[in-house]
Design a protein around this motif. Sequence first.
Motif: not given
Length: 180
Positions: A49-61
Amino acid sequence: MTSLPEDPSPLLSEDDRDTAVQRLQEAYTVGHISHEELDERLQQVLTAKTHGETVSALASLPEQNAGTTSTIAAAGGRIRRRGVWRVPRILKVESAFGRVYLDLSRAVIEHPVVDIELQLGTGRAKITVPRDAIVDVEDLRTGWKATLYKTRRRSRPGGPKIRISGNMGFGRLKIRHARR
């Protein structure tokens, strides 16, 4: 007394969600993540729901392709792109004097959202977008004449979103959808 939200990040827009999904798909395509990782990360992004919740999904890309921004500039004369050409994610068009014509109707558009930034002094601009495109001109500032654009009444889902921003001095922007 009300409690503060746990995640102060701004809400995630659909464009941002689409961009995150695209980054995950690209990472899977080139082998940076496995099929299982793709499934897990897509689930995270699609339920965020927020940008912060996507950080871990995109972190190692790996970082996004820096080659997705292109600038076309001319002091005077015409700037013209038509036929089959590859549209970058961000296209900057700069012209002090002259006309600009961008025809995206047969162009290769690989991104769900394309940003076109116009920095035009004088002269007019004409942009032809694909038939199923969604056009957003909210961030375009015009100094002399209003933008000519009528939204399509019926459009098929799945077309690219074309966001046009920037500044136009003395001239008019005309946008139309391709007929084919």
